[in-house]
Each structure stands twice: as structure tokens, then as C-alpha cells.
Design a protein around this motif. Structure first.
Motif, PDB file in Angstrom:
ATOM      1  N   ILE A 255      11.532   1.185   7.802  1.00  0.00           N
ATOM      2  CA  ILE A 255      10.851   1.182   6.143  1.00  0.00           C
ATOM      3  C   ILE A 255      11.346  -0.458   5.754  1.00  0.00           C
ATOM      4  CG2 ILE A 255      10.227   1.534   4.441  1.00  0.00           C
ATOM      5  CD1 ILE A 255       9.785   4.248   5.380  1.00  0.00           C
ATOM      6  N   ARG A 256      12.917  -0.587   5.771  1.00  0.00           N
ATOM      7  CA  ARG A 256      13.326  -1.845   5.145  1.00  0.00           C
ATOM      8  C   ARG A 256      13.177  -3.267   5.865  1.00  0.00           C
ATOM      9  NH1 ARG A 256      17.092  -1.214   1.053  1.00  0.00           N
ATOM     10  NH2 ARG A 256      18.376  -3.033   2.738  1.00  0.00           N
ATOM     11  N   GLY A 257      12.115  -2.694   7.130  1.00  0.00           N
ATOM     12  CA  GLY A 257      12.963  -4.252   8.020  1.00  0.00           C
ATOM     13  C   GLY A 257      10.937  -3.997   7.895  1.00  0.00           C
ATOM     14  N   ILE A 258       9.631  -3.707   7.710  1.00  0.00           N
ATOM     15  CA  ILE A 258       8.428  -4.358   7.756  1.00  0.00           C
ATOM     16  C   ILE A 258       7.940  -4.570   6.440  1.00  0.00           C
ATOM     17  CG2 ILE A 258       8.430  -3.115   9.921  1.00  0.00           C
ATOM     18  CD1 ILE A 258       6.914  -0.719   8.641  1.00  0.00           C
ATOM     19  N   ASN A 259       7.216  -4.685   6.471  1.00  0.00           N
ATOM     20  CA  ASN A 259       6.117  -5.628   5.225  1.00  0.00           C
ATOM     21  C   ASN A 259       4.823  -4.371   5.315  1.00  0.00           C
ATOM     22  OD1 ASN A 259       7.012  -7.660   3.980  1.00  0.00           O
ATOM     23  ND2 ASN A 259       6.126  -8.308   6.414  1.00  0.00           N
ATOM     24  N   LEU A 260       4.527  -3.659   4.218  1.00  0.00           N
ATOM     25  CA  LEU A 260       3.596  -2.211   3.734  1.00  0.00           C
ATOM     26  C   LEU A 260       2.501  -2.868   4.814  1.00  0.00           C
ATOM     27  CD1 LEU A 260       1.988  -0.398   2.448  1.00  0.00           C
ATOM     28  CD2 LEU A 260       2.779  -1.141   0.453  1.00  0.00           C
ATOM     29  N   GLU A 261       1.943  -3.987   4.301  1.00  0.00           N
ATOM     30  CA  GLU A 261       0.984  -4.765   4.700  1.00  0.00           C
ATOM     31  C   GLU A 261       0.942  -4.624   6.070  1.00  0.00           C
ATOM     32  OE1 GLU A 261      -1.638  -9.126   4.492  1.00  0.00           O
ATOM     33  OE2 GLU A 261       0.109  -9.046   3.139  1.00  0.00           O
ATOM     34  N   TRP A 262       2.062  -5.108   6.475  1.00  0.00           N
ATOM     35  CA  TRP A 262       2.003  -4.993   8.245  1.00  0.00           C
ATOM     36  C   TRP A 262       1.555  -3.726   8.495  1.00  0.00           C
ATOM     37  CZ3 TRP A 262       4.905  -2.096  12.048  1.00  0.00           C
ATOM     38  CH2 TRP A 262       5.039  -2.316  13.258  1.00  0.00           C
ATOM     39  N   ALA A 263       1.958  -2.891   7.968  1.00  0.00           N
ATOM     40  CA  ALA A 263       1.748  -1.272   8.911  1.00  0.00           C
ATOM     41  C   ALA A 263       0.453  -0.967   8.277  1.00  0.00           C
ATOM     42  CB  ALA A 263       2.912  -0.359   7.715  1.00  0.00           C
ATOM     43  N   GLN A 264      -0.595  -0.949   7.114  1.00  0.00           N
ATOM     44  CA  GLN A 264      -1.791  -1.003   6.908  1.00  0.00           C
ATOM     45  C   GLN A 264      -3.016  -1.659   8.203  1.00  0.00           C
ATOM     46  OE1 GLN A 264      -1.748  -2.713   2.829  1.00  0.00           O
ATOM     47  NE2 GLN A 264      -1.296  -0.594   2.078  1.00  0.00           N
ATOM     48  N   ARG A 265      -2.240  -2.990   8.167  1.00  0.00           N
ATOM     49  CA  ARG A 265      -3.157  -3.541   9.511  1.00  0.00           C
ATOM     50  C   ARG A 265      -2.696  -2.704  11.143  1.00  0.00           C
ATOM     51  NH1 ARG A 265      -0.361  -8.546   7.805  1.00  0.00           N
ATOM     52  NH2 ARG A 265       0.382  -8.410   9.447  1.00  0.00           N
ATOM     53  N   LEU A 266      -1.593  -2.222  11.314  1.00  0.00           N
ATOM     54  CA  LEU A 266      -1.755  -1.417  12.360  1.00  0.00           C
ATOM     55  C   LEU A 266      -2.424   0.159  12.121  1.00  0.00           C
ATOM     56  CD1 LEU A 266      -0.039  -0.749  15.155  1.00  0.00           C
ATOM     57  CD2 LEU A 266       2.129   0.548  13.860  1.00  0.00           C
ATOM     58  N   LEU A 267      -2.087   0.663  11.067  1.00  0.00           N
ATOM     59  CA  LEU A 267      -3.026   1.672  11.020  1.00  0.00           C
ATOM     60  C   LEU A 267      -4.391   1.357  10.944  1.00  0.00           C
ATOM     61  CD1 LEU A 267      -3.391   4.724   9.986  1.00  0.00           C
ATOM     62  CD2 LEU A 267      -3.351   3.961   7.186  1.00  0.00           C
ATOM     63  N   ASP A 268      -4.974   0.775  10.604  1.00  0.00           N
ATOM     64  CA  ASP A 268      -6.675  -0.108  10.892  1.00  0.00           C
ATOM     65  C   ASP A 268      -6.814   0.330  12.240  1.00  0.00           C
ATOM     66  OD1 ASP A 268      -6.747   0.351   8.300  1.00  0.00           O
ATOM     67  OD2 ASP A 268      -6.512  -1.588   8.422  1.00  0.00           O
ATOM     68  N   GLN A 269      -5.479  -0.414  13.221  1.00  0.00           N
ATOM     69  CA  GLN A 269      -5.838  -0.604  14.660  1.00  0.00           C
ATOM     70  C   GLN A 269      -5.976   0.748  15.084  1.00  0.00           C
ATOM     71  OE1 GLN A 269      -3.024  -3.450  16.340  1.00  0.00           O
ATOM     72  NE2 GLN A 269      -3.925  -4.793  14.579  1.00  0.00           N
ATOM     73  N   VAL A 270      -5.072   2.022  14.701  1.00  0.00           N
ATOM     74  CA  VAL A 270      -4.901   3.298  15.459  1.00  0.00           C
ATOM     75  C   VAL A 270      -6.130   3.755  14.771  1.00  0.00           C
ATOM     76  CG1 VAL A 270      -3.720   5.271  15.073  1.00  0.00           C
ATOM     77  CG2 VAL A 270      -1.931   3.027  15.491  1.00  0.00           C
ATOM     78  N   MET A 271      -6.115   3.808  14.022  1.00  0.00           N
ATOM     79  CA  MET A 271      -7.813   4.945  13.432  1.00  0.00           C
ATOM     80  C   MET A 271      -9.197   4.433  14.609  1.00  0.00           C
ATOM     81  SD  MET A 271      -6.110   6.437  11.246  1.00  0.00           S
ATOM     82  CE  MET A 271      -7.317   7.560  11.153  1.00  0.00           C
ATOM     83  N   GLN A 272      -8.669   3.427  15.141  1.00  0.00           N
ATOM     84  CA  GLN A 272      -9.919   3.431  15.775  1.00  0.00           C
ATOM     85  C   GLN A 272      -9.681   3.375  17.596  1.00  0.00           C
ATOM     86  OE1 GLN A 272     -12.784   1.867  14.580  1.00  0.00           O
ATOM     87  NE2 GLN A 272     -11.181   1.781  12.820  1.00  0.00           N
TER      88      GLN A 272
END
Length: 761
Positions: free
Chosen positions: A713-730
Motif C-alpha cells: 500500500i505504501r508503494g502504490i497510488n490509490l488512482e493506480w489501484a482504482q484503474r486496476l480495479l476497473d480492468q479487473v471488473m471486466q
């Protein structure tokens, strides 16, 4: 045909080795089916060839020398299709391949069935006949049944290194993998040491006593000796366990009490039975009673009772001195048994223990609880394991995935040795993060809490920087008693947890029994316990239990006021209303007694599908919501997570599970209530990234994984995680989702952190 099948199975089971078993199979099947040829072709995965390993009817000199490629001949077709092939004119089939070395050219009829073990193709079993003959459905079914039996025999031979090399070029040992259930995380490499009971209680015969007084005297002496043995074994672990874990040995002592099992045996002796027979009668009566129960925990208490009975018998028969000496155990001991017990664990010097393996049992068994407290990698419930043949064998215990590897080749050994060393180094490196917050590179902070049950869990949690307790499993102290703990006893236990973390919050889940957790003194016997009387359903039906527990929690929090109460297995708002009424009543009662206690926050666990669709109504009634992702996944996918046979179907990254989690987070925030996750997904670095992106306010996990999650968590951006989530949900595949998230984190430089356990879906 059924009688013939039984006789063949019995003869195969008693075969001295695989070659002997294969010879029995081909001879007996040929006789039973009244055909001219029966052969076994084993598949060599390294060379991708089928090797003729046994035959009755073809040339014996072809055995071990003749082989077919994986796509060659009718044998290759059976393997490729993984289904029977039954034809009455084999030479006319386009896939027919003539093997002159076997002398098979006159045979027209062919029936072949695949030999499969745990989804892995191991070979093909074949019968042939000169005349044109279509084997009937019964014969086909018979051969299929025999192939299933043979698959287990071959797997056992692989596990113990007793299988012949299939091709001369293949000089490496065959590594065999057995699936079980994770008992305690970690990797252990070492030498198998099979531990067996000191005496055979089951084989004791019934006979009348020549002298009742002498039998009573012998039994009393054996009982005293068994008590002393248990105390000694417990003492050997005392430096590695907290008092709360040591209470498991008190349970054993209580079972041996003169007013418990001992009294019943004494009664049988007074009726005229000799002591060993009376002991067997009483113990097996208890064992039979518990083994019939559906509940996992109760079945495991049968193991405890049988272990105690066996130890008493050993003292009656005077064989206790045959127990292994300390120097008999290898320095890298992997302890293996059909059913490990806490007492067996105490027989091995802890400095030598590298791993534990039990054929029976689950992650909730007593020995698994102790293993987690001691940090010993453990695999439970390893079905189809030839445990008696693993003594002295090279073994690897993968406590992350619940896997045992027998006879690992050099490549596998090096891989796991690297994992073991990486884990040690990683633990040291992550210690510097203990007092740092879990905050992303773009400033989003998410508190990381822990799940606890034993006092040892709490100590380990504080060492790793936990900010609170998201789930304290109050049923653990209940499991370690032979009766309901009193209000004052509970208050003392809860106070320890609350004081240890104060002023940080401690979320105490009310008694959650039923399903895979139960109490010996409060049996719940149901055909389908996971869908039955469990969690809040039990305690609402027994308000006296619920009120005592809540009162103990409230009194324990006096002066600290860091208590939060959480209600498990909620499926309707009516249950919440009823529980809240009892909590307010308990609060009023302790106030009347003069305790100065604030009303704690109350929350509910979201674990069943019905609760997912009532988040708004539930949220309006309570202060917080917490998702039990383990049970929610289990109920959404209809998979028993403790059953190793369907473990592959339990997928935390299943699209349906992720969709439900996203719905829960969004609905909770709509009504302004904080929501957390306290299941295993929260402690998986891959899962934690997705949960944070969904908007969960807090994650609660086991102490071991907390530093890893914090590091990611300390090594990533929340925005990056949200983009990854959007891809995963597809994505529609759990395996693809897990692989996608793992690859994304590896690209961000977290390959070392996410480690061997994280990608499991």
C-alpha cells in the motif's frame, strides 16, 4: 462382479510394491473379464510417452521397453480424451498403431480406460481380445472402477519413491504433490518422521476380569501415568506457548479426571470386565458417537479421546518406555501422522520441528491452533496420503497453499529453499515499517487491523504494527474449556485483549459456533451445519449465553472504552434488532451494578448473500459493517472451504465475489457507515489493493501478512489501484484476475513482497 472387484481391490491393497500391484491387476482383470489381454500403460510426463509397465497376454519382454507417444495409437486417444474407448475392430480405426514388439496384431477388440488421480492423467488400462467383441456397459464400468483403484496405488508409489523409472533417460526421482488444507502458514523442508500410537486400542479383546480389584489397581496406575505423561508433554511446549494455548493440555487432563472418562471405565471394570477391554468399550463408544457428527470440531474431539485411550492402554500394557528418544528425531523433522494431536506435538523437540502433516483434521483442529501459535508450517486433511510409507522421505510442507510434496527433485527443492530464505529475509526487512502508517504515495490512508483469537496472536500483532483488532474470535476460549466459561472468566480473558491494544479499538465478535466450529459440551448435530444453527442464530436462541458474554465484554472494557461488538452470521434485520435489544439490556445491567462503561459501537458481519442486499437497512441500525470474506465467498460459490476435495473451487477472486464486495462498499457509504473486511482476502496483498480501490475504510488480517500488505500500500497510488480495479471488473475468470493483479504488482516492483501465497485464487 462386485465380489470379484472386492477381492481384486483387497489383493492390490496388500501388494508389496507397485510392480506386484500391476501384475495382480492385469492377471485378475483378464480372468474376471474372460478376455485374452490386459495391459497397463503408465504415462511419463517428462518424455510425454505411454510405457507398457505390465501385461498378461502380450509378450513379457516388451514390458518397460515398448512405449507410445502421447498422441500415438488408441492408447494415446484414450489419454487425450480422458474417457473410455470401446471398439470391436481396432485395426480398422484410424488411430490404431501397430506395435510388433508386443505381438498384438491378431487382436481385434479393444477397451481402454484412462487412469486419473486428482485430475492428473497417470496412464491407460487396456483389455483386448482376438475375436470381434463389443465389451458391454457392465464390463466398461468394471474396468473404469479398477482404473480408479489403480490410480491411488500409483500415486502412493510415486509419493514414496517406489515407482520404477518409466524411461532410461529419466533418472530423477518422481516428485508427488498431495493437496490438503492450510493449517499454519510457512514453508518447511525436511525429513519425514511418522509417529504412530503407542498401542492398538481397537484390537483389544473383551474378556472378564480374574480379579476386579487388581484390574482397578492397574487402571488407576495407568490413569495416573497418562496424566503425568500429558503434563510432561505440555511442559515441553511451555516455553513456546502462552498460558491460553497451554489450556489445551488442561482439556486433556480434564478428560482423564476420575469423574469423567476414568469414572466410566472404572464402572465397566466393576461390572467384571478386565481393564483394557473396559477402556476400549468406553473410548470407542465416545469415538463412535463423535465420529458420526457432521461438525468438524466435534469429530476432531473424537481424535483427542482416542489418543488419550491409546496412551492409557500403553501404560496398562507397559509399552510407554518405547517412546522415541530426542536423538531419534531428525534435525529437520517433518512430523507426519494419520491424526496429529497436541500430545504428539509435545513429543518432538520444538527446535527440530520444521513442519507438520496430518491425514485427517482441519485448520480448526487443536494441533493446527498450536502450530499457528508456534509458527510451524502445517498441512491438514491430506487425503489419499500413504503416510505410513513417508518415514525418512524428503518432504516439503507448503502451509500457504496446503500442499505436501514428497520426494522433491532438485529444482523443486531449490525453489522452496529460496522461498524459505526469502521469507526470513523479508520479515527482517519489513520490521522497519512497524510504526509507519499504511498510506499510499498519493496520500490515501487505510488503517490495518488484525484478527486474533489467542493471546499469542495479540502479541505478534503488536510486534508488527497493528492499529487495532478488526476481529477477536471469542469462540477460541470457549473451545478450550470443557464447559461454558463463567462471566468472570470471560471478563478476565477479554480484559487481557482490551488492555493489550488500548487505546486502539478491539472488535469482539460474539460467540460464533456451528458450521465448522462447535463445542464438545454444546453439541450441534445437523445434516448441513453450514446452513443450519450457527452464529447469531445460536446465541439469540440462548439469550442467557449471549447476555453473559456481552456483560463480560462490557465489564472488561471499564476504564478503557475501546470495545466494539460485532454480530456474526446476520441474515436479516430482525436478528440485529433482537441482538441490539439484548446488548442495551446488558449495558443497563452492568451500569446498575456500578460499572462506569460507555455503550460500545455495535456492528454486523456481512457473510451471507441475503445481507449483501440489505446493506442499507442493516447500516441504518448499526455503527459499522464488516465483511467476513471467507464465509461470504463460501456461500456465494457453494463451496466448503475446509474440504480439500473442492479447495480449487474456493476462489476469492471470483468475479461474483468481487462484484458483491464492490456492492457492499458502495451501499455502506451511501448510508454513511464505515465498512471493513476481516477475511483472508484482506491479508492477501493482491486482494488488499482491490479492496482499497473499492473504498473499504479498514482491512483486518492475520499478523503475519500485515507487514506485506502495508509495504504494498505504501508503494502504490490509490488512482493506480482504482484503474486496476476497473480492468479487473471486466474479467470473467478468477485465475485470470489473480494473475493480472499479480503481474501488475510485479511490474511495480513487488514480486518479492507478494510471495508464494498471494496468487492463490
Amino acid at each position: 462382479m462386485l465380489d470379484i472387484l472386492r477381492r481384486i481391490v483387497q489383493e492390490v491393497s496388500s501388494a508389496s510394491d507397485l510392480n506386484d500391484a500391476l501384475r495382480v491387476v492385469v492377471v485378475r482383470i483378464r480372468e474376471a473379464m474372460e478376455t485374452e489381454v490386459c495391459s497397463v500403460y503408465l504415462f511419463d510426463a517428462d518424455s510425454k510417452r505411454y510405457v507398457l509397465m505390465a501385461t498378461e497376454g502380450l509378450k513379457q519382454e516388451a514390458v518397460g521397453r515398448v512405449s507410445l507417444s502421447s498422441s500415438q495409437g488408441l492408447v494415446g486417444l484414450v489419454g487425450a480424451r480422458a474417457e473410455p474407448i470401446n471398439i470391436d475392430n481396432a485395426p480398422s480405426h484410424p488411430k490404431f498403431h501397430f506395435l510388433s514388439e508386443t505381438g498384438e496384431d491378431p487382436f481385434l477388440s479393444f477397451l481402454g480406460v484412462p487412469i486419473i488421480h486428482n485430475k492428473r492423467l497417470m496412464g491407460v488400462l487396456v483389455v483386448q481380445q482376438r475375436d470381434s467383441r463389443q465389451f458391454d456397459e457392465g464390463e466398461e464400468a468394471f474396468l473404469g472402477t479398477m482404473s480408479a483403484q489403480l490410480a491411488g496405488v500409483i500415486a502412493h508409489a510415486e509419493a514414496t519413491g517406489n515407482i520404477l523409472e518409466l524411461t532410461p533417460a529419466n533418472t530423477e526421482r518422481k516428485s508427488t504433490r498431495f493437496n490438503g488444507a492450510p493449517g499454519a502458514a510457512g514453508v518447511g523442508l525436511g525429513t519425514g518422521y511418522v509417529i504412530t500410537p503407542a498401542a492398538d486400542l481397537i484390537s483389544v479383546v473383551d474378556k472378564m476380569a480374574e480379579s476386579i480389584e487388581l484390574e482397578l489397581e492397574n487402571f488407576d496406575r495407568a490413569l495416573i501415568a497418562a496424566r503425568g505423561e500429558i503434563r510432561q508433554l505440555g511442559a515441553q511446549l511451555s516455553n513456546d506457548l502462552r498460558p491460553e494455548e497451554m489450556a489445551l493440555f488442561d482439556v486433556y487432563i480434564n478428560m482423564l479426571d476420575d469423574n469423567a472418562l476414568g469414572a466410566e471405565v472404572t464402572g465397566r471394570i466393576r461390572e467384571g470386565h478386565w481393564a483394557p477391554g473396559a477402556l476400549r468399550q468406553v473410548v470407542m463408544q465416545y469415538v463412535g458417537h463423535f465420529q458420526l457428527m457432521e461438525d468438524v470440531y466435534l469429530r476432531e474431539r473424537a481424535t483427542d479421546i482416542l489418543d488419550l485411550g491409546t496412551r492409557i492402554l500403553a501404560h496398562l500394557q507397559g509399552v510407554s518406555e518405547d517412546e522415541p528418544e530426542e536423538d531419534e528425531f531428525p534435525d529437520d523433522c517433518i512430523l507426519v501422522s494419520e491424526e496429529l494431536t497436541p500430545a504428539m506435538l509435545g513429543e518432538v523437540p520444538t527446535s527440530k520441528l520444521r513442519g507438520l502433516v496430518s491425514v485427517k483434521g482441519s485448520s480448526n483442529s487443536h494441533v493446527a491452533i498450536l502450530a499457528r501459535a508456534m509458527g510451524i508450517p502445517t498441512v491438514m486433511g491430506v487425503v489419499d496420503l500413504p503416510y505410513a510409507q513417508l518415514h525418512g522421505k524428503d518432504l516439503i510442507v507448503d502451509g500457504y497453499r496446503g500442499v505436501l510434496i514428497s520426494n522433491p527433485n532438485e529444482e523443486i527443492r531449490e525453489q522452496y529453499q529460496e522461498i524459505y530464505e526469502e521469507e526470513l529475509a523479508l520479515q527482517e526487512d519489513l520490521e522497519v515499517l512497524r510504526d509507519e502508517p499504511a498510506i499510499t504515495l498519493d496520500g490515501h490512508r487505510i488503517p490495518l487491523w488484525v484478527n486474533t483469537g489467542l493471546l499469542t496472536d495479540a502479541l505478534r500483532s503488536l510486534d508488527r504494527g497493528a492499529e487495532g483488532v478488526g476481529l477477536y474470535r471469542t469462540e477460541v476460549p470457549f473451545m478450550m474449556q470443557d464447559r461454558f466459561p463463567s462471566e468472570s472468566e470471560q471478563q478476565k480473558i477479554y480484559r487481557q485483549q482490551l488492555e493489550m491494544f488500548a487505546p486502539a479499538p478491539v472488535t469482539m465478535r460474539t460467540l460464533d459456533i456451528g458450521g465448522d466450529k462447535s463445542l464438545t459440551y454444546f453439541p450441534i448435530n445437523e445434516a448441513n451445519p453450514f446452513l443450519g444453527w450457527r452464529g447469531i442464530r445460536v446465541t439469540l436462541d440462548h439469550p442467557e449465553i449471549f447476555l453473559v458474554q456481552v456483560r463480560a465484554m462490557l465489564k472488561a472494557s471499564e476504564g478503557l472504552n475501546n470495545l466494539r461488538i460485532m454480530l456474526p452470521m446476520i441474515s436479516s434485520v430482525h436478528e440485529v434488532d433482537e441482538a441490539l435489544h439484548l446488548i442495551y439490556r446488558a449495558h443497563a445491567e452492568v451500569i446498575e451494578e456500578g460499572c462506569d462503561v460507555d455503550m460500545p459501537q455495535v456492528g454486523v458481519m456481512i457473510e451471507v448473500p441475503s445481507a449483501v442486499f440489505q446493506i442499507r437497512d442493516l447500516g441504518l441500525r448499526v455503527d459499522f459493517l464488516s465483511v467476513g470474506s471467507n464465509d461470504l465467498t463460501q456461500y456465494l460459490l457453494a463451496v466448503d472451504r475446509n474440504n480439500p476435495r473442492v479447495a480449487d473451487l474456493y476462489q476469492a477472486f471470483h468475479p461474483a465475489v468481487l462484484s458483491a464486495l464492490k456492492i457492499i462498499a458502495e451501499a455502506a457509504h451511501e448510508v454513511g457507515k464505515p465498512v471493513s473486511v476481516c477475511g483472508e482476502l484482506a491479508g492477501n496483498p493482491l486482494g488488499s489493493v482491490l479492496l482499497m480501490a473499492m473504498g473499504y475504510d479498514m482491512l483486518s488480517m492475520n499478523a503475519t501478512n500485515l507487514p506485506k500488505v502495508k509495504s504494498v500500500i505504501r508503494g502504490i497510488n490509490l488512482e493506480w489501484a482504482q484503474r486496476l480495479l476497473d480492468q479487473v471488473m471486466q474479467i470473467e475468470s478468477a485465475h485470470v484476475i489473480a494473475a493480472m493483479v499479480q503481474l501488475a504488482l510485479e511490474k511495480e516492483g513487488f514480486g518479492r513482497i507478494i510471495g508464494p501465497a498471494s496468487g492463490r485464487c
